[in-house]
Design an enzyme around this catalytic site. Structure first.
Site: not given
Length: 114
Positions: A12, A32, A34, A39-40, A74-75, A77, A85
């Protein structure tokens, strides 16, 4: 869910309609981050489940909470800068290896004892 909501808010903010995944660099980093966390997630859930059943629920729960915290870091960063990250990525990978070790130890103890 928090990570997915952040992608929606970024779409948005930067006016990027689905199914587009490129555009503003900040949006791309959020997207990326997210996707990488998603994926993990199956690996994490599987190891958490097996370790909790066959090793110890308390130890597994602490490892699981620490893993979720490192993925949040991680997210956060990654959304600021791609280099942000790395520290949390290594910590979360270490926790996955620890969960794998606990799961294997629990399975071996369970199935190798008479």
């Amino acid at each position: 869910a928090y990570f997915a909501l952040q992608v929606i808010y970024a779409r948005r903010k930067y006016k990027i309609s689905p199914p587009e995944t490129t555009g503003h660099p900040e949006f791309e980093r959020i997207f990326r981050a997210q996707a990488n966390c998603s994926e993990y997630f199956p690996i994490f859930i599987s190891l958490l489940w097996v370790s909790g059943i066959f090793f110890h629920q308390g130890v597994t729960a602490v490892c699981g909470l620490l893993y979720l915290y490192t993925r949040l870091k991680y997210f956060q960063g990654y959304t600021v800068a791609a280099q942000g990250r790395l520290g949390p990525l290594y910590a979360s990978a270490l926790l996955l290896w620890l969960l794998l070790g606990l799961a294997v130890a629990g399975l071996l103890a369970r199935f190798l004892q008479p």
